[in-house]
Design a protein around this motif. Structure first.
Motif, PDB file in Angstrom:
ATOM      1  N   ILE A  43       0.850  -1.192   0.000  1.00  0.00           N
ATOM      2  CA  ILE A  43       0.000   0.000   0.000  1.00  0.00           C
ATOM      3  C   ILE A  43       0.882   1.237   0.000  1.00  0.00           C
ATOM      4  O   ILE A  43       1.766   1.389   0.836  1.00  0.00           O
ATOM      5  CB  ILE A  43      -0.935  -0.005   1.221  1.00  0.00           C
ATOM      6  CG1 ILE A  43      -1.942  -1.153   1.090  1.00  0.00           C
ATOM      7  CG2 ILE A  43      -1.664   1.327   1.343  1.00  0.00           C
ATOM      8  CD1 ILE A  43      -2.883  -1.267   2.268  1.00  0.00           C
ATOM      9  N   GLU A  44       0.618   2.123  -0.945  1.00  0.00           N
ATOM     10  CA  GLU A  44       1.452   3.317  -1.087  1.00  0.00           C
ATOM     11  C   GLU A  44       1.188   4.311   0.046  1.00  0.00           C
ATOM     12  O   GLU A  44       0.148   4.280   0.697  1.00  0.00           O
ATOM     13  CB  GLU A  44       1.206   3.959  -2.454  1.00  0.00           C
ATOM     14  CG  GLU A  44       1.626   3.068  -3.622  1.00  0.00           C
ATOM     15  CD  GLU A  44       1.540   3.785  -4.960  1.00  0.00           C
ATOM     16  OE1 GLU A  44       1.651   5.012  -4.968  1.00  0.00           O
ATOM     17  OE2 GLU A  44       1.348   3.098  -5.976  1.00  0.00           O
ATOM     18  N   ASN A  45       2.155   5.191   0.228  1.00  0.00           N
ATOM     19  CA  ASN A  45       2.093   6.244   1.249  1.00  0.00           C
ATOM     20  C   ASN A  45       2.136   5.685   2.677  1.00  0.00           C
ATOM     21  O   ASN A  45       1.719   6.357   3.612  1.00  0.00           O
ATOM     22  CB  ASN A  45       0.846   7.122   1.074  1.00  0.00           C
ATOM     23  CG  ASN A  45       0.836   7.841  -0.250  1.00  0.00           C
ATOM     24  OD1 ASN A  45       1.881   8.243  -0.761  1.00  0.00           O
ATOM     25  ND2 ASN A  45      -0.339   8.011  -0.837  1.00  0.00           N
ATOM     26  N   ARG A  46       2.599   4.478   2.824  1.00  0.00           N
ATOM     27  CA  ARG A  46       2.817   3.935   4.164  1.00  0.00           C
ATOM     28  C   ARG A  46       4.256   4.228   4.564  1.00  0.00           C
ATOM     29  O   ARG A  46       5.183   3.888   3.839  1.00  0.00           O
ATOM     30  CB  ARG A  46       2.562   2.424   4.190  1.00  0.00           C
ATOM     31  CG  ARG A  46       2.566   1.858   5.612  1.00  0.00           C
ATOM     32  CD  ARG A  46       2.502   0.340   5.614  1.00  0.00           C
ATOM     33  NE  ARG A  46       1.300  -0.203   5.034  1.00  0.00           N
ATOM     34  CZ  ARG A  46       0.124  -0.275   5.650  1.00  0.00           C
ATOM     35  NH1 ARG A  46      -0.005   0.234   6.873  1.00  0.00           N
ATOM     36  NH2 ARG A  46      -0.924  -0.822   5.050  1.00  0.00           N
ATOM     37  N   ILE A  47       4.449   4.853   5.695  1.00  0.00           N
ATOM     38  CA  ILE A  47       5.799   5.208   6.115  1.00  0.00           C
ATOM     39  C   ILE A  47       6.520   3.976   6.654  1.00  0.00           C
ATOM     40  O   ILE A  47       5.895   2.990   7.074  1.00  0.00           O
ATOM     41  CB  ILE A  47       5.797   6.332   7.174  1.00  0.00           C
ATOM     42  CG1 ILE A  47       5.065   5.873   8.440  1.00  0.00           C
ATOM     43  CG2 ILE A  47       5.154   7.581   6.607  1.00  0.00           C
ATOM     44  CD1 ILE A  47       5.141   6.899   9.582  1.00  0.00           C
ATOM     45  N   VAL A  48       7.827   4.024   6.639  1.00  0.00           N
ATOM     46  CA  VAL A  48       8.635   2.883   7.083  1.00  0.00           C
ATOM     47  C   VAL A  48       8.530   2.685   8.588  1.00  0.00           C
ATOM     48  O   VAL A  48       8.330   1.560   9.069  1.00  0.00           O
ATOM     49  CB  VAL A  48      10.106   3.081   6.675  1.00  0.00           C
ATOM     50  CG1 VAL A  48      11.010   2.072   7.375  1.00  0.00           C
ATOM     51  CG2 VAL A  48      10.261   2.966   5.164  1.00  0.00           C
ATOM     52  N   ALA A  49       8.662   3.776   9.341  1.00  0.00           N
ATOM     53  CA  ALA A  49       8.634   3.664  10.801  1.00  0.00           C
ATOM     54  C   ALA A  49       8.217   5.002  11.396  1.00  0.00           C
ATOM     55  O   ALA A  49       8.249   6.032  10.722  1.00  0.00           O
ATOM     56  CB  ALA A  49      10.002   3.245  11.334  1.00  0.00           C
ATOM     57  N   HIS A  50       7.800   4.961  12.639  1.00  0.00           N
ATOM     58  CA  HIS A  50       7.455   6.197  13.324  1.00  0.00           C
ATOM     59  C   HIS A  50       8.712   7.047  13.518  1.00  0.00           C
ATOM     60  O   HIS A  50       9.834   6.547  13.514  1.00  0.00           O
ATOM     61  CB  HIS A  50       6.819   5.896  14.681  1.00  0.00           C
ATOM     62  CG  HIS A  50       5.498   5.186  14.568  1.00  0.00           C
ATOM     63  ND1 HIS A  50       4.378   5.771  14.037  1.00  0.00           N
ATOM     64  CD2 HIS A  50       5.145   3.916  14.929  1.00  0.00           C
ATOM     65  CE1 HIS A  50       3.361   4.915  14.074  1.00  0.00           C
ATOM     66  NE2 HIS A  50       3.804   3.784  14.597  1.00  0.00           N
ATOM     67  N   GLN A  51       8.495   8.325  13.684  1.00  0.00           N
ATOM     68  CA  GLN A  51       9.618   9.238  13.840  1.00  0.00           C
ATOM     69  C   GLN A  51      10.462   8.835  15.054  1.00  0.00           C
ATOM     70  O   GLN A  51       9.942   8.513  16.122  1.00  0.00           O
ATOM     71  CB  GLN A  51       9.102  10.675  14.025  1.00  0.00           C
ATOM     72  CG  GLN A  51      10.201  11.726  14.008  1.00  0.00           C
ATOM     73  CD  GLN A  51       9.635  13.132  14.036  1.00  0.00           C
ATOM     74  OE1 GLN A  51       8.443  13.320  14.205  1.00  0.00           O
ATOM     75  NE2 GLN A  51      10.492  14.120  13.874  1.00  0.00           N
ATOM     76  N   ASN A  52      11.763   8.824  14.842  1.00  0.00           N
ATOM     77  CA  ASN A  52      12.746   8.475  15.877  1.00  0.00           C
ATOM     78  C   ASN A  52      12.705   6.992  16.277  1.00  0.00           C
ATOM     79  O   ASN A  52      13.328   6.599  17.270  1.00  0.00           O
ATOM     80  CB  ASN A  52      12.568   9.343  17.126  1.00  0.00           C
ATOM     81  CG  ASN A  52      12.764  10.818  16.830  1.00  0.00           C
ATOM     82  OD1 ASN A  52      13.606  11.196  16.019  1.00  0.00           O
ATOM     83  ND2 ASN A  52      11.971  11.660  17.487  1.00  0.00           N
ATOM     84  N   ALA A  53      11.985   6.181  15.516  1.00  0.00           N
ATOM     85  CA  ALA A  53      11.961   4.745  15.822  1.00  0.00           C
ATOM     86  C   ALA A  53      13.306   4.123  15.468  1.00  0.00           C
ATOM     87  O   ALA A  53      13.970   4.537  14.508  1.00  0.00           O
ATOM     88  CB  ALA A  53      10.848   4.058  15.048  1.00  0.00           C
TER      89      ALA A  53
END
Length: 216
Positions: free
Chosen positions: A128-138
């Motif tokens: 699914i597009e526009n899914r980020i890799v990880a939360h910020q600072n993860a």
């Protein structure tokens, strides 16, 4: 609106046999014929129909609402299900000797199949597009060689086709797992599990730790 042109009507009448002048005189006029056709074939919003057919499907970005990150999906869906598949066939050495573990009952095979299906479909979540890799600072590094989430994201976006192929490879390997399960063949299951592991490693080595030069 559907109309018959005068040329079409003319061709129709030319095919008719020769008839009397009286019959020709009593033939309906073009206006009468078209009015009758309009009664039989109601007006069709043809332009609107063409417009509807020509509209392209909405992009996936408007169909899905990604909540979890790629890291979330791997940790909460892929990891526990692939571990179940990998551990389904195993050998454990104990003081009493080596114990072989394999699915035996129908219930065990069915439970295993559920985990394999979840693993296969999880691949679609990764696409699914526009899914980020990880939360910020993860923290995306478990062994020190992994890139940070921003760099992983850039790699995926700039090599989208490769990424899609890697995910499909995982799904293809999982299909082999499902085939082995359906045949209740533990040997094929073990081999297919190795194919799944290889697919995972190939994707990770390209996008998560491309600078790791250790043999894979």
């Amino acid at each position: 609106m559907v109309w018959l042109s005068p040329d079409v009507l003319s061709d129709f009448f030319n095919l008719m046999p020769i008839i009397s002048q009286e019959t020709i005189t009593n033939l309906p006029t073009f206006r009468d014929i078209t009015l009758k056709i309009k009664q039989i074939f109601p007006a069709i919003p043809f332009a609107a129909l063409l417009a509807a057919c020509s509209q392209s499907s909405p992009p996936s970005a408007t169909l899905f609402k990604p909540i979890a990150t790629l890291q979330d999906i791997m940790q909460s869906i892929i990891d526990p299900n692939v571990d179940f598949v990998w551990n389904a066939v195993s050998s454990v050495s104990t003081a009493e000797g080596t114990q072989e573990h394999r699915p035996e009952t129908d219930e065990e095979w069915e439970q295993l199949r559920q985990h394999a299906l979840t693993l296969a479909e999880a691949g679609n979540l990764l696409l699914i597009e526009n899914r980020i890799v990880a939360h910020q600072n993860a923290n995306t590094s478990s062994g020190g060689a992994e890139l940070n989430s921003q760099d992983i994201q850039k790699l995926i976006e700039s090599n989208r086709e490769d990424y899609v192929q890697r995910v499909h490879s995982l799904q293809n390997a999982t299909e082999l797992v499902l085939a082995a399960i359906d045949k209740k063949n533990a040997d094929e299951l073990e081999k297919a599990g190795g194919d799944v592991e290889h697919a995972c490693e190939q994707c990770h080595s390209q996008f998560w730790y491309p600078n790791d030069k250790r043999p894979k």
